[in-house]
Design a protein around this motif. Structure first.
Motif, short mmCIF file in Angstrom:
data_model
loop_
_atom_site.label_atom_id
_atom_site.label_comp_id
_atom_site.label_asym_id
_atom_site.label_seq_id
_atom_site.Cartn_x
_atom_site.Cartn_y
_atom_site.Cartn_z
N GLU A 239 0.86 -1.45 -0.07
CA GLU A 239 0.08 0.06 -0.31
C GLU A 239 0.89 1.31 -0.14
O GLU A 239 1.94 1.31 0.73
N VAL A 240 0.29 2.29 -0.73
CA VAL A 240 1.04 3.49 -0.99
C VAL A 240 1.21 4.36 0.21
O VAL A 240 -0.02 4.42 0.79
N CYS A 241 2.24 4.73 0.88
CA CYS A 241 2.30 5.87 1.73
C CYS A 241 3.19 7.12 1.40
O CYS A 241 4.33 6.95 1.11
N LEU A 242 2.47 8.18 1.45
CA LEU A 242 3.32 9.24 1.24
C LEU A 242 3.31 10.42 2.28
O LEU A 242 2.30 10.58 3.04
N LEU B 266 11.28 12.05 -3.37
CA LEU B 266 10.89 11.91 -4.75
C LEU B 266 11.39 13.12 -5.54
O LEU B 266 11.82 12.77 -6.66
N LEU B 267 11.64 14.14 -5.02
CA LEU B 267 12.08 15.49 -5.73
C LEU B 267 13.48 15.24 -5.89
O LEU B 267 14.19 15.42 -7.01
N ILE C 101 12.59 23.38 0.97
CA ILE C 101 12.06 23.22 2.39
C ILE C 101 10.63 22.46 2.20
O ILE C 101 10.05 22.02 3.35
N ASP C 102 10.16 22.14 0.99
CA ASP C 102 8.94 21.28 0.74
C ASP C 102 9.25 20.02 0.28
O ASP C 102 10.17 19.89 -0.94
N TYR C 103 8.47 18.91 0.51
CA TYR C 103 9.01 17.83 0.36
C TYR C 103 7.81 16.79 0.12
O TYR C 103 7.02 16.87 0.49
N MET C 104 8.10 15.67 -0.57
CA MET C 104 7.12 14.63 -1.06
C MET C 104 8.13 13.29 -0.83
O MET C 104 8.70 12.79 -1.69
N LEU C 105 7.56 12.68 0.30
CA LEU C 105 8.41 11.40 0.65
C LEU C 105 7.71 10.34 0.42
O LEU C 105 6.30 10.04 0.83
N TYR C 106 8.20 9.24 -0.07
CA TYR C 106 7.44 7.81 -0.58
C TYR C 106 7.88 7.00 0.79
O TYR C 106 9.29 6.47 0.79
N ALA D 227 7.16 13.00 -10.39
CA ALA D 227 7.53 14.12 -9.32
C ALA D 227 8.03 15.28 -9.89
O ALA D 227 8.83 15.17 -10.75
N ARG D 228 7.39 16.28 -9.37
CA ARG D 228 7.89 17.60 -10.00
C ARG D 228 7.65 18.79 -9.18
O ARG D 228 6.57 18.55 -8.22
#
Length: 267
Positions: A87-90, A148-149, A190-195, A222-223
């Motif tokens: 299952e995906v967790c972000l 992801l970035l 300072i902004d993030y998207m973590l998988y 991701a962008r």
């Protein structure tokens, strides 16, 4: 957290009070479990201690404590709301951790909360806050946490306080209406998207054999989304850029079969 798919569970944990304006802010971590077809997506969003001039080290220590709270909260949500394999967790949000400017002298970070669990973070003369946070969230790589970035760009992209070169060749702040003056042109990430992929966080990870398909993260999608606008007194929808990633639902028949090596095959 907004979703056109059903949100079937939510939780929120409040951080201990921060410093200055953050002392009266109810910052924390928000969780939502979202039902998509016969699969689930786990989403966490947060906003941690802000950076204030003259309080860098104290702010870093408070953030360290907040990320410790965050790690424990993620684990409790997985256990309570029955996270299952694949299952995906972000985990996303404004971390106020500038990965482009996150190295300080270790001697100034002796009170950093993560050092008790991960003393190797203080073995060098310099302390890297980004590495420390990734260590806390992954429990020193016992679990997998993908930025992801960074994975997409090979560097930490600017998400706040961007700049441009004017006609005279001088660097100028790109946004001056919504961004506080001391942060204009600061070129922060300072902004993030973590998988987040749990490996050892849970004693047992359940499997769901009845699913016809599953949600997958299109990591290449991701962008940074800059949200520029025209014909307004401001040029961006926010002082921060947005972050975008696409999730896709794949039927089992669409997924490539896993190749089994001779060493993996059953006797």
């Amino acid at each position: 957290i907004l979703s056109r798919f059903p949100i079937v569970a939510t939780e929120f944990v409040t951080f201990p009070p921060g410093i200055l304006a953050d002392a009266i802010s109810q910052k924390g971590v928000l969780y939502a479990k979202i039902h998509v077809k016969d699969d689930y997506v786990h989403v966490f969003t947060t906003h941690t201690q802000a950076n204030y001039p003259g309080n860098d080290e104290k702010g870093r220590c408070i953030r360290g404590d907040q990320f410790m709270v965050m790690r424990n909260f993620i684990q409790s949500c997985f256990e309570k709301h029955h996270y299952k394999k694949d299952e995906v967790c972000l985990l996303m949000g404004d971390f106020n951790l500038d990965a482009r400017n996150c190295i300080v002298k270790t001697e100034k970070m002796k009170k950093y909360p993560g050092l008790k669990l991960y003393p190797h973070l203080a073995e060098k003369e310099t302390f890297n806050e980004y590495e420390a946070v990734m260590c806390i969230l992954s429990d020193n790589k016992n679990d997998e946490v993908k930025d992801l970035l960074y994975q997409k760009y090979g560097e930490h992209p600017v998400t706040f306080g961007d700049t441009y070169i004017d006609e005279n060749g001088k660097v100028q702040p790109l946004e001056k209406v919504l961004t506080v003056k001391h942060s204009q042109g600061s070129m922060q990430s300072i902004d993030y998207m973590l998988y987040f992929i749990p490996k050892k966080m849970l004693k047992k990870i359940e499997e769901n054999e009845e699913k016809k398909g599953r949600i997958v993260v299109n990591e290449d999608s991701a962008r940074v989304e800059k949200f520029f606008i025209k014909n307004r007194a401001f040029t961006q929808l926010s002082d921060h850029y947005g972050i975008v990633v696409s999730l896709e639902y794949k039927e089992k028949s669409e997924e490539p079969e896993k190749k089994v090596s001779q060493n993996d095959s059953k006797e």
